[in-house]
Design a protein around this motif. Structure first.
Motif, PDB file in Angstrom:
ATOM      1  N   PHE A  83       0.836  -1.206   0.000  1.00  0.00           N
ATOM      2  CA  PHE A  83       0.000   0.000   0.000  1.00  0.00           C
ATOM      3  C   PHE A  83       0.875   1.262   0.000  1.00  0.00           C
ATOM      4  CE2 PHE A  83      -2.193   3.197   2.714  1.00  0.00           C
ATOM      5  CZ  PHE A  83      -3.224   3.528   1.842  1.00  0.00           C
ATOM      6  N   GLU A  84       1.904   1.285   0.825  1.00  0.00           N
ATOM      7  CA  GLU A  84       2.784   2.451   0.904  1.00  0.00           C
ATOM      8  C   GLU A  84       3.628   2.602  -0.352  1.00  0.00           C
ATOM      9  OE1 GLU A  84       4.927   1.911   4.512  1.00  0.00           O
ATOM     10  OE2 GLU A  84       3.271   2.615   5.782  1.00  0.00           O
ATOM     11  N   ARG A  85       3.997   1.469  -0.968  1.00  0.00           N
ATOM     12  CA  ARG A  85       4.765   1.540  -2.207  1.00  0.00           C
ATOM     13  C   ARG A  85       3.935   2.135  -3.333  1.00  0.00           C
ATOM     14  NH1 ARG A  85       7.397  -4.253  -3.196  1.00  0.00           N
ATOM     15  NH2 ARG A  85       8.023  -3.189  -5.133  1.00  0.00           N
ATOM     16  N   VAL A  86       2.649   1.827  -3.362  1.00  0.00           N
ATOM     17  CA  VAL A  86       1.760   2.410  -4.366  1.00  0.00           C
ATOM     18  C   VAL A  86       1.628   3.912  -4.139  1.00  0.00           C
ATOM     19  CG1 VAL A  86      -0.616   2.487  -5.227  1.00  0.00           C
ATOM     20  CG2 VAL A  86       0.486   0.283  -4.783  1.00  0.00           C
ATOM     21  N   LEU A  87       1.413   4.318  -2.896  1.00  0.00           N
ATOM     22  CA  LEU A  87       1.266   5.745  -2.582  1.00  0.00           C
ATOM     23  C   LEU A  87       2.530   6.527  -2.890  1.00  0.00           C
ATOM     24  CD1 LEU A  87      -0.714   5.819   0.803  1.00  0.00           C
ATOM     25  CD2 LEU A  87      -1.587   6.035  -1.532  1.00  0.00           C
ATOM     26  N   SER A  88       3.688   5.900  -2.750  1.00  0.00           N
ATOM     27  CA  SER A  88       4.952   6.609  -2.948  1.00  0.00           C
ATOM     28  C   SER A  88       5.139   7.094  -4.380  1.00  0.00           C
ATOM     29  CB  SER A  88       6.127   5.709  -2.553  1.00  0.00           C
ATOM     30  OG  SER A  88       6.269   4.622  -3.461  1.00  0.00           O
ATOM     31  N   TRP A  89       4.418   6.490  -5.340  1.00  0.00           N
ATOM     32  CA  TRP A  89       4.548   6.900  -6.738  1.00  0.00           C
ATOM     33  C   TRP A  89       3.583   8.014  -7.118  1.00  0.00           C
ATOM     34  CZ3 TRP A  89       8.195   5.474 -10.256  1.00  0.00           C
ATOM     35  CH2 TRP A  89       9.054   4.443  -9.883  1.00  0.00           C
ATOM     36  N   PHE A 112       1.007  14.669  -1.567  1.00  0.00           N
ATOM     37  CA  PHE A 112       1.356  14.451  -0.162  1.00  0.00           C
ATOM     38  C   PHE A 112       0.525  15.320   0.770  1.00  0.00           C
ATOM     39  CE2 PHE A 112       3.971  16.048   3.406  1.00  0.00           C
ATOM     40  CZ  PHE A 112       4.054  14.878   4.148  1.00  0.00           C
ATOM     41  N   PHE A 113       0.204  16.524   0.335  1.00  0.00           N
ATOM     42  CA  PHE A 113      -0.552  17.450   1.174  1.00  0.00           C
ATOM     43  C   PHE A 113      -2.005  17.018   1.339  1.00  0.00           C
ATOM     44  CE2 PHE A 113       2.796  19.908  -0.985  1.00  0.00           C
ATOM     45  CZ  PHE A 113       3.502  20.337   0.119  1.00  0.00           C
ATOM     46  N   ARG A 114      -2.463  16.111   0.464  1.00  0.00           N
ATOM     47  CA  ARG A 114      -3.857  15.673   0.536  1.00  0.00           C
ATOM     48  C   ARG A 114      -4.016  14.286   1.163  1.00  0.00           C
ATOM     49  NH1 ARG A 114      -3.492  18.191  -4.669  1.00  0.00           N
ATOM     50  NH2 ARG A 114      -3.172  16.178  -5.711  1.00  0.00           N
ATOM     51  N   LEU A 115      -2.907  13.591   1.370  1.00  0.00           N
ATOM     52  CA  LEU A 115      -2.984  12.235   1.916  1.00  0.00           C
ATOM     53  C   LEU A 115      -3.640  12.200   3.292  1.00  0.00           C
ATOM     54  CD1 LEU A 115       0.461  10.629   0.968  1.00  0.00           C
ATOM     55  CD2 LEU A 115      -1.742  10.332  -0.159  1.00  0.00           C
ATOM     56  N   SER A 158       8.409   3.902   7.080  1.00  0.00           N
ATOM     57  CA  SER A 158       8.473   2.975   5.944  1.00  0.00           C
ATOM     58  C   SER A 158       7.945   3.626   4.663  1.00  0.00           C
ATOM     59  CB  SER A 158       7.690   1.700   6.252  1.00  0.00           C
ATOM     60  OG  SER A 158       6.360   1.994   6.637  1.00  0.00           O
ATOM     61  N   PHE A 159       6.978   4.546   4.792  1.00  0.00           N
ATOM     62  CA  PHE A 159       6.470   5.249   3.614  1.00  0.00           C
ATOM     63  C   PHE A 159       7.546   6.159   3.032  1.00  0.00           C
ATOM     64  CE2 PHE A 159       4.267   9.129   1.984  1.00  0.00           C
ATOM     65  CZ  PHE A 159       3.816   8.580   0.801  1.00  0.00           C
ATOM     66  N   LYS A 160       8.273   6.850   3.907  1.00  0.00           N
ATOM     67  CA  LYS A 160       9.356   7.717   3.429  1.00  0.00           C
ATOM     68  C   LYS A 160      10.459   6.897   2.774  1.00  0.00           C
ATOM     69  CE  LYS A 160       8.503  11.446   6.737  1.00  0.00           C
ATOM     70  NZ  LYS A 160       9.068  12.265   7.841  1.00  0.00           N
ATOM     71  N   LEU A 161      10.699   5.710   3.311  1.00  0.00           N
ATOM     72  CA  LEU A 161      11.693   4.831   2.703  1.00  0.00           C
ATOM     73  C   LEU A 161      11.234   4.400   1.313  1.00  0.00           C
ATOM     74  CD1 LEU A 161      14.343   3.262   2.968  1.00  0.00           C
ATOM     75  CD2 LEU A 161      13.043   1.396   4.026  1.00  0.00           C
ATOM     76  N   PRO A 209      11.137  17.530  -5.464  1.00  0.00           N
ATOM     77  CA  PRO A 209      10.318  17.542  -4.226  1.00  0.00           C
ATOM     78  C   PRO A 209      10.249  16.163  -3.600  1.00  0.00           C
ATOM     79  CG  PRO A 209       8.910  17.538  -6.157  1.00  0.00           C
ATOM     80  CD  PRO A 209      10.316  17.634  -6.679  1.00  0.00           C
ATOM     81  N   ARG A 210      10.911  15.999  -2.478  1.00  0.00           N
ATOM     82  CA  ARG A 210      10.971  14.685  -1.825  1.00  0.00           C
ATOM     83  C   ARG A 210      10.657  14.843  -0.344  1.00  0.00           C
ATOM     84  NH1 ARG A 210      12.919  10.344  -4.356  1.00  0.00           N
ATOM     85  NH2 ARG A 210      13.799  10.587  -6.445  1.00  0.00           N
ATOM     86  N   ILE A 211       9.589  14.175   0.098  1.00  0.00           N
ATOM     87  CA  ILE A 211       9.197  14.282   1.508  1.00  0.00           C
ATOM     88  C   ILE A 211      10.159  13.523   2.396  1.00  0.00           C
ATOM     89  CG2 ILE A 211       6.762  14.534   0.872  1.00  0.00           C
ATOM     90  CD1 ILE A 211       6.355  11.657   1.859  1.00  0.00           C
TER      91      ILE A 211
END
Length: 406
Positions: free
Chosen positions: A31-37, A43-46, A61-64, A400-402
């Motif tokens: 799930f986090e890997r999908v969101l990372s793309w 990011f501001f709306r997540l 883990s999401f940032k990773l 832009p990288r969180i």
């Protein structure tokens, strides 16, 4: 028998399994890997979608997972005269956005901070006292670096560059080049050790055959000021171009390029601890505005000149083998002709194969992008914040990288 082996048409209830698929069915890691793309602007709306998305947006883990995304479309961090807000141009969505200005930069002692460098997901500021602050404009996180104890009265600061990378964790370096030609030195801040390293002297490269571009002579050199006036080289360059410099890495050698006060390009090889001054593109007394950029690991020069009642904006690359400049791109004359006589000052920044150009004069304020692959030049729309048209002096490019931490 043959009829029973035929594939059924996916109609009615046969495809309910496909239509009912949801991201909620994924395990947390996938799930986090999908969101990372997703685009970084998402990011501001997540955090406002649901509890699970909000939890994922703040997880380590999401940032990773975000760090494993190889590249993102650049944002151009804009520099306005007021210096009290953060506005970016999102190249992925082709739109302007306003970010929350980091709290550390809103303090009275830091209100006059000037952005001086950017890399990966970070932007570096210089305070009025000569100290440095590193920030991630997306997340708003900030870190003030240890005092440099740099005496600007005795040594002029020529270049400020930054390089950032994410391996197992985020690390970055800030390189300063200071002194007067031919007496140059450099100093490096390394985030891994959280301290400034010892100063190193730069010697003129022994095989430098370009003696004609030695800036130590007594000739008066002229360049365009921010207002478009021709001024002597002893005058102070406009703040946004004061530290016009870039860094490249060629065959394991780090090279910092900056513009000297006379308008020549100086290349400082940090690995070999030497420097070389490149020959001029135009004669000394020609009126011009010049800036340098880094595109795909190479240093390029953007040059605005006037000749025979026309204005020309061109991009040049230095041929190290033949020791000469080669033109690689030129704006169509139909676009640049309207700038004739307005004498705009150019401030440029590179990102991949694109160059973002700010043109400023008392009569003009516009922004243009150049695609070096297609030689396509596009004038960007005006930026309006709260109904007011904003004007910017320059820009810095960053991904832009969180996950970029300070």
């Amino acid at each position: 028998m043959a009829h029973s082996l035929k594939r059924k048409s996916p109609e009615n209830g046969d495809n309910l399994g496909f239509n009912s698929f949801s991201l909620d069915d994924l395990n947390e890691d996938l799930f986090e890997r999908v969101l990372s793309w997703l685009p970084t602007s998402s990011f501001f709306r997540l955090t406002s979608v649901c509890k699970r998305w909000k939890s994922a947006a703040g997880s380590v883990s999401f940032k990773l997972a975000c760090s494993h995304v190889p590249s993102r479309d650049p944002w151009f961090f804009m520099v306005a005269p007021s210096l009290n807000q953060s506005v970016i141009f999102d190249s992925a969505e082709n739109s302007w956005k306003k970010l929350n200005h980091p709290n550390l930069l809103l303090e009275d002692s830091n209100k006059s901070c000037m952005p001086v460098a950017a890399s990966n997901g970070l932007v570096c500021y210089r305070t009025s006292l000569g100290n440095f602050i590193v920030s991630n404009p997306v997340t708003g996180s900030c870190c003030e670096l240890p005092p440099l104890n740099f005496n600007s009265e005795n040594q002029s600061l020529n270049a400020v560059v930054m390089s950032a990378a994410f391996n197992d964790q985020m690390s970055y370096k800030i390189v300063l080049v200071f002194g007067e030609l031919p007496n140059l030195s450099f100093k490096v801040y390394n985030s891994s050790s959280a301290c400034w390293e010892d100063e190193n002297a730069l010697g003129r490269k022994v095989d430098d055959s370009s003696s004609d571009c030695d800036s130590t002579d007594d000739n008066v050199v002229y360049f365009l000021s921010k207002a478009g006036n021709v001024v002597a080289s002893s005058m102070q360059r406009s703040p946004t171009k004061q530290y016009s410099s870039v860094i490249t890495n060629k065959d394991g050698q780090e090279i910092v390029y900056f513009l000297s006060t006379s308008g020549t390009v100086v290349a400082c090889n940090l690995t070999c601890k030497s420097f070389i001054e490149y020959p001029r593109l135009l004669p000394v007394f020609c009126e011009y505005s010049i800036d340098i950029v880094e595109c795909n690991g190479e240093m390029l020069v953007v040059l605005l000149s006037e000749f025979l009642e026309s204005t020309s904006l061109r991009v040049w690359k230095f041929d190290e083998t033949n020791r000469c400049w080669q033109q690689i791109a030129a704006m169509p004359a139909s676009m640049s002709h309207e700038w004739y006589g307005k004498k705009p000052d150019i401030n440029c920044v590179g990102a991949g194969s694109r160059i973002f150009i700010c043109l400023n004069s008392p009569e003009l304020c516009t922004y243009v992008t150049c695609d070096l692959v297609t030689n396509k030049w596009v004038e960007l729309p005006k930026c309006c914040i709260n109904g007011e048209v904003m004007e910017f002096m320059s820009a810095f490019s960053f991904e832009p990288r969180i996950e970029a931490s300070v």
